[in-house]
Design an enzyme around this catalytic site. Structure first.
Site, PDB file in Angstrom:
ATOM      1  N   HIS A  32     -13.710  -4.948   1.824  1.00  0.00           N
ATOM      2  CA  HIS A  32     -13.325  -4.951   2.846  1.00  0.00           C
ATOM      3  C   HIS A  32     -13.403  -4.052   3.056  1.00  0.00           C
ATOM      4  CE1 HIS A  32     -10.778  -7.241   5.960  1.00  0.00           C
ATOM      5  NE2 HIS A  32     -10.169  -6.243   5.647  1.00  0.00           N
ATOM      6  N   ASP A  34     -12.690  -1.624   6.077  1.00  0.00           N
ATOM      7  CA  ASP A  34     -11.729  -2.029   7.525  1.00  0.00           C
ATOM      8  C   ASP A  34     -12.382  -0.214   8.894  1.00  0.00           C
ATOM      9  OD1 ASP A  34      -9.448  -3.367   7.415  1.00  0.00           O
ATOM     10  OD2 ASP A  34      -8.784  -2.785   5.643  1.00  0.00           O
ATOM     11  N   MET A  36     -11.636   0.929  12.379  1.00  0.00           N
ATOM     12  CA  MET A  36     -10.410   1.499  13.373  1.00  0.00           C
ATOM     13  C   MET A  36     -10.736   1.839  14.594  1.00  0.00           C
ATOM     14  SD  MET A  36      -7.707   1.373  11.299  1.00  0.00           S
ATOM     15  CE  MET A  36      -7.217   0.420   9.768  1.00  0.00           C
ATOM     16  N   MET A  67     -11.802  -3.637  14.351  1.00  0.00           N
ATOM     17  CA  MET A  67     -10.784  -3.689  14.404  1.00  0.00           C
ATOM     18  C   MET A  67     -11.061  -2.236  16.075  1.00  0.00           C
ATOM     19  SD  MET A  67      -8.362  -3.192  12.074  1.00  0.00           S
ATOM     20  CE  MET A  67      -9.266  -2.688  10.959  1.00  0.00           C
ATOM     21  N   MET A 136      -4.102 -11.833  10.904  1.00  0.00           N
ATOM     22  CA  MET A 136      -4.141 -10.830   9.948  1.00  0.00           C
ATOM     23  C   MET A 136      -2.381 -11.006  10.126  1.00  0.00           C
ATOM     24  SD  MET A 136      -6.403  -8.497  10.315  1.00  0.00           S
ATOM     25  CE  MET A 136      -4.884  -6.991   9.888  1.00  0.00           C
ATOM     26  N   ASP A 174      -5.127 -11.335   5.440  1.00  0.00           N
ATOM     27  CA  ASP A 174      -5.423  -9.506   5.102  1.00  0.00           C
ATOM     28  C   ASP A 174      -3.833  -8.888   6.371  1.00  0.00           C
ATOM     29  OD1 ASP A 174      -6.265  -6.646   5.222  1.00  0.00           O
ATOM     30  OD2 ASP A 174      -7.366  -6.919   7.722  1.00  0.00           O
TER      31      ASP A 174
HETATM   32  C1  DX5 Z   1      -4.876  -3.255   8.005  1.00  0.00           C
HETATM   33  C2  DX5 Z   1      -5.944  -3.578   7.768  1.00  0.00           C
HETATM   34  C3  DX5 Z   1      -6.152  -4.202   6.540  1.00  0.00           C
HETATM   35  C4  DX5 Z   1      -5.556  -3.297   5.207  1.00  0.00           C
HETATM   36  C5  DX5 Z   1      -4.744  -3.774   4.043  1.00  0.00           C
HETATM   37  O1  DX5 Z   1      -4.867  -2.793   9.231  1.00  0.00           O
HETATM   38  O2  DX5 Z   1      -6.881  -4.356   7.893  1.00  0.00           O
HETATM   39  O3  DX5 Z   1      -7.402  -4.639   5.409  1.00  0.00           O
HETATM   40  O4  DX5 Z   1      -6.112  -2.722   4.459  1.00  0.00           O
HETATM   41  O5  DX5 Z   1      -3.720  -3.276   3.665  1.00  0.00           O
HETATM   42  P1  DX5 Z   1      -2.665  -3.807   2.506  1.00  0.00           P
HETATM   43  O6  DX5 Z   1      -3.153  -4.366   1.502  1.00  0.00           O
HETATM   44  O7  DX5 Z   1      -2.378  -2.214   1.923  1.00  0.00           O
HETATM   45  O8  DX5 Z   1      -1.812  -4.141   3.106  1.00  0.00           O
HETATM   46 ZN    ZN Z   2      -8.512  -5.459   7.369  1.00  0.00          ZN
END
Ligand code: DX5
Ligand code: ZN
Length: 226
Positions: A32, A34, A36, A67, A136, A174
């Site tokens: 996965h 992320d 941002m 995101m 989420m 997530d």
């Molecule tokens: C948060 C991300 C997640 C994050 C989750 O905005 O989308 O993918 O990495 O992290 P944990 O598992 O630490 O909550």
């Molecule tokens: Zn994520």
């Protein structure tokens, strides 16, 4: 089947390739990633260049979570860099149907994510098209946050909507997923678990993945046919 997707947000970026390989050897199903933009969410992380590097380290599907606002501008770049699943946020897309079709036209699986405050009903009209729904379970932007219990009801609603559609759609969660919360989300209908802190911050990621999978499989999922 339960899919486990370690989130590299919690990895040691100074040795990212090795960390991703350890996750693959340790039994991960997807990686996965992320992305941002500092606008849709308060944090800034990575772009296609890093994705390309991760692509070289693993054969696992790259589960790419955008995101970012106006994701359409960047879909080609992420697909070209090696993204297999491309998930956009419902809240960030003005023409969601068009964006989903755009992702599919690039040959990737199309995902749509919703924030904790966004109702499941916003996805009713994309059920015929979407391949993956990402709920989420924290407010997006950072790893290591506490799981929001109120998202469980939404998972149940979405599992019913998926069942009613008759389509093969993954229901992914997530944020704050660990061996305590995994049984809750699986019971509510999730079949794909993203986890950062509870996997990459453990001394042995293989053991951590096995423990997470065992906790998820310890309950009867409402996603399984009865
Ligand atoms: C948060 C991300 C997640 C994050 C989750 O905005 O989308 O993918 O990495 O992290 P944990 O598992 O630490 O909550
Ligand atoms: Zn994520």
């Amino acid at each position: 089947m339960i899919y486990i997707a370690p989130s590299i947000l919690a990895a040691d970026f100074s040795r990212l390739g090795q960390q991703v390989q350890d996750a693959e050897k340790g039994g991960a199903d997807w990686i996965h990633i992320d992305v941002m933009d500092g606008s849709f969410v308060p944090n800034i992380t990575i772009g296609p260049i890093v994705l390309e590097a991760v692509r070289k380290a693993t054969k696992l599907p790259l589960d790419t979570h955008l995101m970012i606002i106006n994701p359409d501008r960047h879909l080609e770049a992420f697909r070209k860099a090696g993204a297999d699943h491309i998930t956009v946020h419902q809240e960030a897309c003005v023409h969601l149907n068009r964006t989903i079709n755009h992702i599919k036209s690039l040959g990737a699986k199309a995902g749509v994510s919703i924030n904790p405050a966004t109702p499941s009903s916003t996805l009713t009209d994309v059920m015929p098209d979407v391949d993956l729904i990402l709920v989420m379970t924290v407010n997006p932007g950072f790893g290591g946050q506490a799981f929001i219990q109120g998202t469980l009801r939404k998972l149940e609603e979405l599992r019913s909507m998926i069942r009613a559609s008759g389509r093969d759609i993954r229901l992914e969660v997530d944020g704050g997923i660990d061996t305590d919360t995994a049984p809750l989300v699986v019971r509510a209908g999730a079949d794909a678990l993203v986890a950062g802190t509870s996997l990459f911050r453990k001394p042995d990621i293989g053991a951590a993945i096995a423990a997470l999978r065992a906790s998820a499989q310890s309950v009867k999922s409402s996603g399984q046919p009865s």
